[in-house]
Design a protein around this motif. Structure first.
Motif, short mmCIF file in Angstrom:
data_model
loop_
_atom_site.label_atom_id
_atom_site.label_comp_id
_atom_site.label_asym_id
_atom_site.label_seq_id
_atom_site.Cartn_x
_atom_site.Cartn_y
_atom_site.Cartn_z
N ILE A 83 0.14 9.68 -8.05
CA ILE A 83 -0.02 9.07 -6.74
C ILE A 83 -1.27 9.60 -6.03
CG2 ILE A 83 1.01 8.86 -4.43
CD1 ILE A 83 3.77 9.21 -5.85
N GLY A 84 -1.55 10.88 -6.27
CA GLY A 84 -2.61 11.55 -5.53
C GLY A 84 -2.08 12.19 -4.26
N GLY A 85 -0.81 12.53 -4.25
CA GLY A 85 -0.16 13.13 -3.09
C GLY A 85 1.32 12.83 -3.12
N ALA A 86 1.97 12.99 -1.99
CA ALA A 86 3.40 12.74 -1.90
C ALA A 86 3.69 11.25 -1.79
CB ALA A 86 3.99 13.46 -0.68
N PRO A 87 4.85 10.79 -2.26
CA PRO A 87 5.21 9.39 -2.07
C PRO A 87 5.50 9.11 -0.61
CG PRO A 87 7.06 10.62 -2.96
CD PRO A 87 5.90 11.56 -2.96
N ASP A 88 5.39 7.85 -0.23
CA ASP A 88 5.75 7.45 1.13
C ASP A 88 7.27 7.39 1.29
OD1 ASP A 88 3.05 6.77 2.36
OD2 ASP A 88 3.01 5.59 0.52
N VAL A 89 7.96 7.04 0.21
CA VAL A 89 9.42 6.90 0.24
C VAL A 89 10.00 7.56 -1.00
CG1 VAL A 89 11.37 5.30 0.37
CG2 VAL A 89 9.19 4.67 1.42
N ILE A 90 11.06 8.32 -0.80
CA ILE A 90 11.86 8.84 -1.92
C ILE A 90 13.21 8.15 -1.86
CG2 ILE A 90 12.96 10.86 -2.95
CD1 ILE A 90 10.87 12.59 -1.52
N ALA A 91 13.58 7.47 -2.93
CA ALA A 91 14.90 6.83 -3.03
C ALA A 91 15.64 7.47 -4.19
CB ALA A 91 14.76 5.33 -3.23
N ASN A 92 16.54 8.39 -3.88
CA ASN A 92 17.28 9.07 -4.93
C ASN A 92 18.56 8.29 -5.23
OD1 ASN A 92 17.42 11.84 -6.51
ND2 ASN A 92 19.48 11.22 -5.92
N VAL A 93 18.52 7.50 -6.28
CA VAL A 93 19.63 6.62 -6.60
C VAL A 93 20.47 7.13 -7.77
CG1 VAL A 93 20.27 4.22 -7.09
CG2 VAL A 93 18.17 4.70 -5.82
N ALA A 94 19.87 7.88 -8.67
CA ALA A 94 20.56 8.32 -9.89
C ALA A 94 21.81 9.12 -9.56
CB ALA A 94 19.62 9.15 -10.75
N GLY A 95 22.84 8.94 -10.37
CA GLY A 95 24.07 9.70 -10.20
C GLY A 95 24.90 9.69 -11.47
N LEU A 96 25.93 10.52 -11.47
CA LEU A 96 26.80 10.65 -12.63
C LEU A 96 28.22 10.88 -12.17
CD1 LEU A 96 26.91 10.97 -15.78
CD2 LEU A 96 26.69 13.44 -15.40
N ASP A 97 29.17 10.26 -12.83
CA ASP A 97 30.58 10.39 -12.46
C ASP A 97 31.44 10.49 -13.71
OD1 ASP A 97 32.88 10.51 -10.95
OD2 ASP A 97 32.87 8.41 -10.36
N ARG A 98 32.57 11.14 -13.57
CA ARG A 98 33.60 11.17 -14.60
C ARG A 98 34.92 11.03 -13.87
NH1 ARG A 98 29.69 10.86 -17.26
NH2 ARG A 98 28.98 12.14 -19.03
N GLY B 292 0.78 -1.22 0.00
CA GLY B 292 0.00 0.00 0.00
C GLY B 292 0.82 1.27 0.00
N LYS B 293 2.14 1.16 0.02
CA LYS B 293 3.02 2.33 0.02
C LYS B 293 3.50 2.64 -1.40
CE LYS B 293 2.90 2.68 4.52
NZ LYS B 293 2.20 3.79 5.19
N THR B 294 3.82 3.91 -1.62
CA THR B 294 4.31 4.35 -2.92
C THR B 294 5.73 4.88 -2.78
OG1 THR B 294 2.07 4.98 -3.56
CG2 THR B 294 3.86 5.83 -4.90
N VAL B 295 6.58 4.45 -3.70
CA VAL B 295 8.00 4.80 -3.65
C VAL B 295 8.43 5.44 -4.97
CG1 VAL B 295 10.34 3.90 -3.32
CG2 VAL B 295 8.42 2.82 -2.14
N VAL B 296 9.16 6.54 -4.87
CA VAL B 296 9.80 7.14 -6.04
C VAL B 296 11.25 6.67 -6.07
CG1 VAL B 296 10.75 9.31 -6.92
CG2 VAL B 296 8.34 9.17 -6.29
N VAL B 297 11.69 6.14 -7.21
CA VAL B 297 13.06 5.68 -7.38
C VAL B 297 13.65 6.38 -8.60
CG1 VAL B 297 14.60 3.72 -7.75
CG2 VAL B 297 12.50 3.42 -6.41
N THR B 298 14.72 7.14 -8.40
CA THR B 298 15.38 7.77 -9.55
C THR B 298 16.51 6.88 -10.05
OG1 THR B 298 17.06 9.02 -8.30
CG2 THR B 298 14.87 10.03 -8.53
N GLY B 299 16.77 6.96 -11.35
CA GLY B 299 17.82 6.13 -11.94
C GLY B 299 17.47 4.65 -11.91
N PHE B 300 16.18 4.35 -12.09
CA PHE B 300 15.69 2.98 -11.87
C PHE B 300 15.94 2.05 -13.05
CE2 PHE B 300 12.46 4.16 -14.74
CZ PHE B 300 11.72 3.04 -15.10
N ALA B 301 16.41 2.57 -14.18
CA ALA B 301 16.48 1.74 -15.40
C ALA B 301 17.73 0.86 -15.47
CB ALA B 301 16.40 2.63 -16.64
#
Length: 264
Positions: A93-108, A18-27
């Motif tokens: 979602i109809g509101g804010a997510p229950d969890v934000i998981a910010n995974v995306a990143g970039l490096d050189r 029943g919880k909603t999670v945002v995941v960045t860089g999920f691909a």
């Protein structure tokens, strides 16, 4: 004999039904493993990624394992894209997510003196300003609801430094400090903020920067377990921070590095 409250059983505190999670860089990489593990825990996932073709393919694949997952385009280096992602995610979602998981990143990877201001701008936007902007936009609704979990992903480069990744390490150090400070501010709203700092991990990003060869062999010799982490091994800690099992943890930074960096 004191009875055990079944509501706090391990199974219950690690479920996210029943919880909603945002995941960045999920691909791909760690983000893909995070999305998969959140789905396994019963959560609905909203995935953001800059690579649309790969993201669509990933959604199709993850839907086969069960659960609900949707894709929204996201370029963390572009403020307009971040704002659109937040607006669309909240509408979905109809509101804010229950969890934000910010995974995306970039490096050189290169010596600091070979950096250019354009590279600095790109790295700071993707690794720091973009995630901060996204959290800033989601946060008011989370505070109003008085619940939520924010999980950022830094790097052990941001904790101990890394040759050839000096500016990247600075960005990751910034996200660590941001997470700790935000944790203090939003604890009164019952919001947890924690950070996971991966070490050497078998991801497309790492493999592109450090291909097989003497440098990689040298790095692995410094890891007590003598190997790279698999993405799911990092993902497990990120997902843990999103579950009720971590309700009394906030402002923490946990390294998943095979012992490469040990902090007392």
């Amino acid at each position: 004999m004191q009875s055990v409250d079944s509501s706090i059983s391990w199974e219950n505190v690690t479920r996210l039904d029943g919880k909603t999670v945002v995941v960045t860089g999920f691909a791909s990489g760690i983000g893909l493993a995070v999305a998969s593990q959140f789905l396994s825990a019963g959560a609905r996932v909203i995935g953001g990624d800059i690579n649309e073709a790969k993201a669509v393919e990933t959604v199709e694949s993850l839907r086969k394992q069960g659960g609900v997952i949707d894709y929204l385009p996201l370029d963390l280096g572009n403020g307009t894209s971040v704002d659109r992602f937040v607006d669309d995610a909240m509408a979905l979602i109809g509101g804010a997510p229950d969890v934000i998981a910010n995974v995306a990143g970039l490096d050189r990877a290169m010596p600091f003196l070979e950096n250019t201001p354009d590279l600095w701008d790109l790295l700071v936007r993707v690794n720091y300003v973009g995630p901060v902007r996204m959290i800033h936009r989601f946060l008011p609704a989370m505070i109003e609801r008085r619940s939520g979990k924010i999980v950022t992903v830094a790097s052990d480069a941001g904790r101990v430094g890394s040759t050839g990744e000096t500016f990247y390490a600075g960005c990751k150090g910034a996200i660590i400090a941001f997470t700790k400070s935000l944790a203090r501010e939003v604890a009164r709203a019952n919001i947890n903020c924690n950070c996971v700092a991966p070490g050497l991990t078998n991801t497309p990003l790492f493999n592109a920067i450090i291909p097989e060869g003497k440098l990689r062999d040298s790095l692995l010799r410094a890891v007590p377990f003598k190997r790279l982490a698999e993405p799911v091994e990092v993902a497990n800690m990120i997902v843990y921070f999103g579950t009720p099992a971590a309700n009394f943890m906030t402002g923490q930074v946990v390294s998943v590095s095979g012992g490469l960096t040990m902090h007392g």
